[in-house]
Write a protein that holds these residues in place. Structure first.
Motif, short mmCIF file in Angstrom:
data_model
loop_
_atom_site.label_atom_id
_atom_site.label_comp_id
_atom_site.label_asym_id
_atom_site.label_seq_id
_atom_site.Cartn_x
_atom_site.Cartn_y
_atom_site.Cartn_z
N TYR A 202 56.49 37.15 35.48
CA TYR A 202 55.32 36.72 36.23
C TYR A 202 55.21 37.41 37.59
N PHE A 203 56.35 37.68 38.22
CA PHE A 203 56.29 38.23 39.57
C PHE A 203 55.68 39.62 39.59
N LEU A 204 55.77 40.36 38.48
CA LEU A 204 55.10 41.66 38.43
C LEU A 204 53.59 41.50 38.57
N ASP A 205 53.04 40.43 37.97
CA ASP A 205 51.61 40.16 38.14
C ASP A 205 51.30 39.86 39.60
N ALA A 206 52.18 39.12 40.26
CA ALA A 206 51.99 38.84 41.68
C ALA A 206 52.01 40.12 42.49
N LEU A 207 52.93 41.02 42.16
CA LEU A 207 53.00 42.29 42.88
C LEU A 207 51.76 43.14 42.64
N ARG A 208 51.23 43.10 41.42
CA ARG A 208 49.98 43.81 41.15
C ARG A 208 48.87 43.30 42.05
N TRP B 55 62.66 32.91 38.42
CA TRP B 55 62.35 31.48 38.52
C TRP B 55 60.86 31.22 38.65
N ILE B 56 60.10 32.26 38.96
CA ILE B 56 58.65 32.08 39.11
C ILE B 56 58.02 31.99 37.73
N ARG B 57 57.37 30.85 37.45
CA ARG B 57 56.75 30.62 36.15
C ARG B 57 55.32 30.07 36.32
N TRP B 58 54.71 30.36 37.44
CA TRP B 58 53.38 29.82 37.70
C TRP B 58 52.34 30.57 36.87
N ARG B 59 51.63 29.83 36.03
CA ARG B 59 50.66 30.47 35.14
C ARG B 59 49.49 31.08 35.90
N TRP B 60 49.17 30.50 37.06
CA TRP B 60 48.05 31.04 37.82
C TRP B 60 48.34 32.46 38.29
N ALA C 271 49.86 34.81 36.52
CA ALA C 271 49.45 35.69 35.41
C ALA C 271 47.94 35.80 35.33
N SER C 272 47.24 34.68 35.55
CA SER C 272 45.77 34.71 35.52
C SER C 272 45.23 35.58 36.64
N GLY D 2 46.86 38.00 38.08
CA GLY D 2 47.21 39.38 37.78
C GLY D 2 46.23 40.03 36.82
N ALA D 3 45.63 39.23 35.92
CA ALA D 3 44.66 39.77 34.97
C ALA D 3 43.40 40.26 35.67
N LEU D 4 43.13 39.74 36.87
CA LEU D 4 41.94 40.15 37.62
C LEU D 4 42.18 41.39 38.47
N THR D 5 43.43 41.80 38.57
CA THR D 5 43.78 42.89 39.49
C THR D 5 43.04 44.18 39.17
N TYR D 6 43.07 44.59 37.90
CA TYR D 6 42.46 45.87 37.54
C TYR D 6 40.95 45.88 37.75
N PRO D 7 40.19 44.90 37.22
CA PRO D 7 38.75 44.94 37.50
C PRO D 7 38.42 44.78 38.99
N LEU D 8 39.22 44.00 39.73
CA LEU D 8 39.00 43.88 41.17
C LEU D 8 39.17 45.24 41.84
N TYR D 9 40.19 45.96 41.44
CA TYR D 9 40.44 47.29 42.00
C TYR D 9 39.27 48.23 41.72
N LEU D 10 38.71 48.13 40.53
CA LEU D 10 37.65 49.06 40.11
C LEU D 10 36.34 48.84 40.84
#
Length: 364
Positions: A2-8, A271-276, A278-279, A281-289
């Motif tokens: 999950y933390f990779l999504d946070a870093l994105r 230990w980070i398991r917050w589903r939000w 991941a959600s 993180g899914a917006l990262t790419y279109p937000l960037y574009l």
């Protein structure tokens, strides 16, 4: 992880802060320089371009992880369905906004032509000498070149030894490229940014197989080269910031990126398991574009009616909403459709190359 999504998301917000707050090359966007209108925001945003370096390191980690045990067809399919649906919509949406905009404060103030828009849809317009519809697209061409290079490893089969060899060869060529004065070589190996991709792959090997002196040595070498190359990148971005930037601050941020990514690879944030997360993180790419050119247009209109920081909050909320719409109504529906079509296409190619199938068809 999950933390990779946070870093994105952090990397995307950093780049957004750079374009909206750090860049002072387009004072017409905010109707004044951000350094005077938002001193604190500008001071932070002036180093937001380093989010791209973090993106590249994450990409090296994720691509190496996602390709393990997969074929070239699987690799191509995963990259196409991940990159292109949101990108196509973002190109068309940005082109429409720029075409009808009375402001056009972006990198290229001319209205997009049909051929320029169509060529941008390939994501390979840069080597054809066609300018980006949105300047942020330059990083996608860097990503594509990384995918092509790593595709060689995928072709032979991704293993610990082959990834290490690939990292070593790529790093050696990245050392030669600046001195060789051979533009083609530097264009392929991307000596400015290769150390982040390589560092990300090394970190994935640590994550999968455990740490050892060789991997730490390679990661340390990547960090040393990254801090060296950051000076040149910083000089280029000083033109956008319209002020001198601190190498010490830039090097510190790069160091923090390496440290945080290493901690992530070694499980410090498992230990980070917050589903939000991941959600988000899914917006990262279109937000960037969509954030730069469209964001500029909205800021230009809204900043005449609101003070700077409320404008920033409203525009960020609007861009996140656009990113969610693209994710929900473009990426999620199109990805499975494109995946089925591509999987079927690669299966047909394999059948055509099977001698037994060719004999059966000829007899039939």
């Amino acid at each position: 992880m999950y933390f990779l999504d946070a870093l994105r998301l952090i990397a995307a917000l950093a780049v957004l802060a750079w374009h909206w707050l750090g860049v002072q090359r387009f004072p017409g966007v905010w109707h004044g320089r951000t350094g005077a209108l938002m001193p604190v925001g500008h001071a932070i945003g002036a180093y937001g371009w380093l989010g791209v370096e973090l993106f590249f390191m994450i990409s090296g980690f994720v691509i190496c992880m996602s390709c393990w045990g997969r074929s070239v067809g699987d690799f191509v399919t995963s990259r196409v369905i991940r990159l292109f649906p949101a990108y196509w919509v973002s190109v068309l949406l940005t082109a429409a906004v720029l075409y009808f905009s009375p402001h056009r404060w972006g990198h290229d103030p001319s209205r997009p032509t049909v051929t320029r828009v169509l060529t941008n849809l390939t994501m390979s317009h840069a080597p054809m000498g066609v300018s980006d519809i949105d300047p942020v697209y330059w990083t996608l061409w860097s990503e594509l070149r990384f995918y092509v290079l790593f595709g060689v490893v995928v072709w032979f089969g991704v293993t610990y030894r082959r990834v290490l060899a690939f990292c070593g060869v790529w790093g050696f060529l990245s050392l030669l490229a600046p001195q060789a004065h051979w533009p083609l070589l530097d264009n392929v190996v991307q000596s400015q940014f290769s150390w982040y991709f390589i560092g990300g792959m090394v970190l994935f090997l640590m994550h999968r197989f455990g740490q050892n002196l060789l991997l730490w040595g390679m990661l340390g070498f990547c960090w040393l080269m990254a801090q060296n190359r950051i000076a040149l990148i910083m000089t280029v971005n000083e033109g956008g910031a319209r002020e001198r930037l601190s190498w010490r601050v830039a090097a510190l941020v790069v160091t923090v990126c390496f440290v945080v990514m290493a901690a992530t690879a070694l499980g410090a944030f498992n230990w980070i398991r917050w589903r939000w997360v991941a959600s988000a993180g899914a917006l990262t790419y279109p937000l960037y574009l969509v954030h730069q050119e469209i964001g500029f247009e909205v800021i230009t209109w809204l900043s005449r009616r609101l003070s700077p920081y409320p404008t920033l909050v409203v525009v960020l909320a609007l861009m996140l909403a656009v990113a969610w719409l693209i994710h929900r109504f473009v990426e999620r529906p199109l990805a499975p459709l494109m995946k089925r079509g591509l999987v079927s296409s690669f299966a047909a190619m394999r059948r055509a190359e099977n001698p037994a199938d060719r004999v059966a068809r000829s007899v039939g």
